[in-house]
Design a protein around this motif. Sequence first.
Motif, mmCIF file in Angstrom:
data_model
loop_
_atom_site.group_PDB
_atom_site.id
_atom_site.type_symbol
_atom_site.label_atom_id
_atom_site.label_comp_id
_atom_site.label_asym_id
_atom_site.label_seq_id
_atom_site.Cartn_x
_atom_site.Cartn_y
_atom_site.Cartn_z
ATOM 1 N N GLY A 422 -26.946 -15.241 -17.631
ATOM 2 C CA GLY A 422 -27.264 -16.378 -18.441
ATOM 3 C C GLY A 422 -27.140 -17.523 -17.185
ATOM 4 N N PRO A 423 -27.400 -19.085 -17.045
ATOM 5 C CA PRO A 423 -27.224 -20.526 -16.573
ATOM 6 C C PRO A 423 -25.560 -19.348 -15.494
ATOM 7 N N ARG A 424 -24.710 -18.575 -15.675
ATOM 8 C CA ARG A 424 -23.864 -18.317 -14.108
ATOM 9 C C ARG A 424 -23.840 -16.627 -13.516
ATOM 10 N N ALA A 425 -25.390 -16.555 -13.583
ATOM 11 C CA ALA A 425 -25.343 -15.244 -13.341
ATOM 12 C C ALA A 425 -25.600 -15.659 -11.603
ATOM 13 N N ILE A 426 -25.554 -16.579 -11.225
ATOM 14 C CA ILE A 426 -25.765 -16.908 -9.549
ATOM 15 C C ILE A 426 -24.461 -17.118 -9.632
ATOM 16 N N GLY A 427 -23.564 -17.279 -8.386
ATOM 17 C CA GLY A 427 -22.133 -17.982 -8.391
ATOM 18 C C GLY A 427 -21.390 -17.602 -7.754
ATOM 19 N N GLY A 428 -19.887 -17.507 -7.631
ATOM 20 C CA GLY A 428 -19.231 -17.480 -6.404
ATOM 21 C C GLY A 428 -17.800 -15.960 -6.606
ATOM 22 N N GLU A 429 -18.311 -14.795 -6.929
ATOM 23 C CA GLU A 429 -17.626 -14.267 -6.686
ATOM 24 C C GLU A 429 -17.652 -13.021 -5.832
ATOM 25 N N PHE A 430 -16.439 -12.284 -5.690
ATOM 26 C CA PHE A 430 -16.548 -11.452 -4.022
ATOM 27 C C PHE A 430 -15.482 -10.894 -3.483
ATOM 28 N N TYR A 431 -15.563 -9.547 -2.921
ATOM 29 C CA TYR A 431 -14.640 -8.669 -2.706
ATOM 30 C C TYR A 431 -14.449 -8.062 -1.507
ATOM 31 N N ASP A 432 -13.775 -7.677 -1.034
ATOM 32 C CA ASP A 432 -13.660 -7.313 0.633
ATOM 33 C C ASP A 432 -12.165 -6.473 0.720
ATOM 34 N N VAL A 433 -13.137 -5.928 1.938
ATOM 35 C CA VAL A 433 -12.029 -4.914 2.276
ATOM 36 C C VAL A 433 -12.176 -4.198 3.647
ATOM 37 N N PHE A 434 -11.417 -4.921 4.532
ATOM 38 C CA PHE A 434 -10.816 -5.227 6.227
ATOM 39 C C PHE A 434 -10.251 -5.033 6.896
ATOM 40 N N ARG A 435 -9.714 -4.349 8.229
ATOM 41 C CA ARG A 435 -8.983 -4.286 9.437
ATOM 42 C C ARG A 435 -8.618 -6.160 9.133
ATOM 43 N N VAL A 436 -6.372 -5.707 9.579
ATOM 44 C CA VAL A 436 -6.070 -7.266 9.911
ATOM 45 C C VAL A 436 -5.026 -5.962 10.914
ATOM 46 N N LYS A 437 -3.973 -7.421 11.580
ATOM 47 C CA LYS A 437 -3.354 -7.236 12.631
ATOM 48 C C LYS A 437 -2.696 -5.538 13.047
ATOM 49 N N ASP A 438 -1.836 -5.617 11.569
ATOM 50 C CA ASP A 438 -1.713 -4.593 11.646
ATOM 51 C C ASP A 438 -1.953 -3.011 11.004
ATOM 52 N N GLY A 439 -3.060 -3.301 9.698
ATOM 53 C CA GLY A 439 -2.998 -2.095 8.574
ATOM 54 C C GLY A 439 -4.495 -2.690 8.050
ATOM 55 N N TRP A 440 -4.268 -2.536 6.827
ATOM 56 C CA TRP A 440 -5.668 -3.092 6.074
ATOM 57 C C TRP A 440 -5.175 -4.184 4.968
ATOM 58 N N GLY A 441 -6.334 -4.609 5.269
ATOM 59 C CA GLY A 441 -6.570 -5.885 3.952
ATOM 60 C C GLY A 441 -7.896 -6.176 3.113
ATOM 61 N N PHE A 442 -7.893 -6.673 1.565
ATOM 62 C CA PHE A 442 -8.447 -6.506 0.207
ATOM 63 C C PHE A 442 -8.675 -7.397 -0.403
ATOM 64 N N ARG A 466 -11.120 -12.776 7.196
ATOM 65 C CA ARG A 466 -11.039 -11.779 7.871
ATOM 66 C C ARG A 466 -10.617 -12.284 9.726
ATOM 67 N N THR A 467 -10.872 -13.721 9.657
ATOM 68 C CA THR A 467 -11.336 -13.776 11.166
ATOM 69 C C THR A 467 -9.508 -14.562 11.175
ATOM 70 N N LEU A 468 -8.872 -15.543 9.790
ATOM 71 C CA LEU A 468 -7.033 -15.008 9.724
ATOM 72 C C LEU A 468 -6.487 -14.365 9.957
ATOM 73 N N SER A 469 -6.843 -13.312 9.099
ATOM 74 C CA SER A 469 -5.794 -11.978 9.138
ATOM 75 C C SER A 469 -5.630 -11.347 10.743
ATOM 76 N N VAL A 470 -6.978 -11.628 11.873
ATOM 77 C CA VAL A 470 -6.785 -11.126 12.993
ATOM 78 C C VAL A 470 -5.236 -11.232 13.473
ATOM 79 N N TRP A 471 -4.447 -12.861 13.259
ATOM 80 C CA TRP A 471 -3.655 -13.335 13.996
ATOM 81 C C TRP A 471 -2.948 -12.966 12.758
ATOM 82 N N GLU A 472 -2.202 -13.221 11.683
ATOM 83 C CA GLU A 472 -1.159 -13.340 11.170
ATOM 84 C C GLU A 472 -1.442 -11.838 10.287
#
Length: 631
Positions: A422-442, A466-472
């Motif tokens: 419908g009119p909500r076909a295009i929106g802003g939802e997301f998911y991600d899996v990425f490297r962090v300082k001491d392991g993995w983030g999602f 992704r960017t902030l998780s490199v230091w935190e």
Amino acid sequence: MAGPTDLPALEQALSGLTARISSLRQARSAYPADPGPTLDAALVELDTARDLLRGALGELGKSRRRPGGGKDGGNRELKLLRALYRAMPVPVIVLDATGTVRRVNAEASRLLGSPDGYLTGRAFPLLVDVSRRAAFRSHLTSVLHTGESAAFPTRLAHQGRAHNVQLVLTRLRMAGEPQEMIAAVALPVESRTPEPDRDQEPEATPDEPMILATARRQELLSQLTRLLLDEESLSRPVALIRSGRLLAAHTADWVFADVVRDGVARRALVLGPTDQPVARLVRTLERLAPAAAPLVSHVLETGGGVVYEMVEDDSLLGALPDGAPVLQATRAGSVLSVPIRAGDEVHGVLTLLRLRERPTFGLADLALMEDAGAHIGLALRAQRTFQDRSQAADTLQTGVLPRTLPEIPGYDTAAAYRTGAGPRAIGGEFYDVFRVKDGWGFAVGGVVGQGEEAASVTAMVRGGLRTLSVWEDDPAAVAARLNDAVVVQDTGMFVMVAVGFVTPGRRGGRVRLASAGNHPPAVLKGDGEVTYTSGGGMPLGIDIGAEIPVEEVGLALGDTLVLYSDGLAGSRGRSGQAELAYGEGRLTEVLARCAAQPASAVVKAVEEDHQAFSGGQVLDETTILALRRTR
């Protein structure tokens, strides 16, 4: 005969003529099987009418040449002549030497079914049956050169009506006029069917065919509107071909559609009669350039529709490669062409042809097709806008969704993202899996809003995580700093998100979860038990310095952590008359049936159940991410 300026004598002669013609009509009705005597008498009355008109013209010419003939007297005589012409009880059309209509009296307009003055300036041969046009031109030339009148039978067609008539041509010479005129008098020759038996249905009144034709036109326009508003007509380039097929089935034998792309008209569609072997001709016509068709160029330039009730100029649609005119090759007898437009913008031209043996196009058809062209133009513009937005959404989604999920040591992962319908076909939802300082983030989340702007905010949030998780090494600290950044950007939108960090190794079963307004993730135990984390918290982007709650969740071997967006939990379905949200209760039932199954099977089961719940019509975006501990 009394002089034409003797008004009482003229009125008496005209009254007598009217009465005699009325008697002839009664005789025709009384003896339909024997029209001969009635026709002979009618021709005598035509001669009388012609003599009356000639005498009036002659006397008028003399009065103009008389010394002392004042301007007022001439005007009175001219008015008298015009009144006589308009009141003639037989159809009279005045033509110039080229056969162009200059005047039409009321009786001729009634016969041909055209508004007063509509035929003025049009070529009279277009009204004549194709098989008799050459004969008509010969008679016209003969009358002009010899001055002798000519009478011959023919067939006139106009506004979908056909009339067998006896046509009488007489040369007119008007004083003070350098150009000779021709008076064409048309006496209908037709027989009525016998009166119906009492057991039969009564004859339709004269207005019924017109009412039925109007109803059919409205139904056609209604069908076209429903077709163009169909969702598939917006999402796929099928609107033009669907419209063409509808028009070909109901109102035309040939349909051409030419669409303007990059400032150039290009042929987009050619449809021919389905009951004739025209496939090769259709392919040839598809390759022709619309610019070579004078009619198409005219409609594009003027933005107005044109109807040719009977084809006289075979070059209107150009020629085939062998030089044969298109209208001749298609056996077209009538042509109609209208712009495909949206507002003031012309997107192309729609051209319809009818075969020679079919009823001709008329003004009513032109008005209908102009409406159809406007409907098609609006549909093409909506389709273009829809596709542009879809392409923009695809581009943005490429930036906010990972191409593939990276492997987390000790975990089996799977995810799914689906756009809505419908009119909500295009929106802003997301998911991600990425490297962090001491392991993995999602993470799983979504911007509260729709459209390209929401997707751009999503890209900013995903990049910030992704960017902030490199230091935190604390997901709550990452979410807090990202919250302040979103507030400063002043986008007017806020973001709901759940962020988790996992460290492989000895503490591989310990997951730290931070929640900013997102639904609480679910934990599916190996034995089928389903629990939920605390979740909650304030969405990002509302206030600087907001505290983000964090908790630690233990996952045993075989346990699965399931994160999901508001598009899943908050979506609506129907059960009877009550509108229900999908909610955590239904999610729990689905997850409980997925114990000990891989992460991909869990995601698939949730998706299928959600489709069933929504009746196959999912309006909102949905996002699901599952992590199952394997060692």
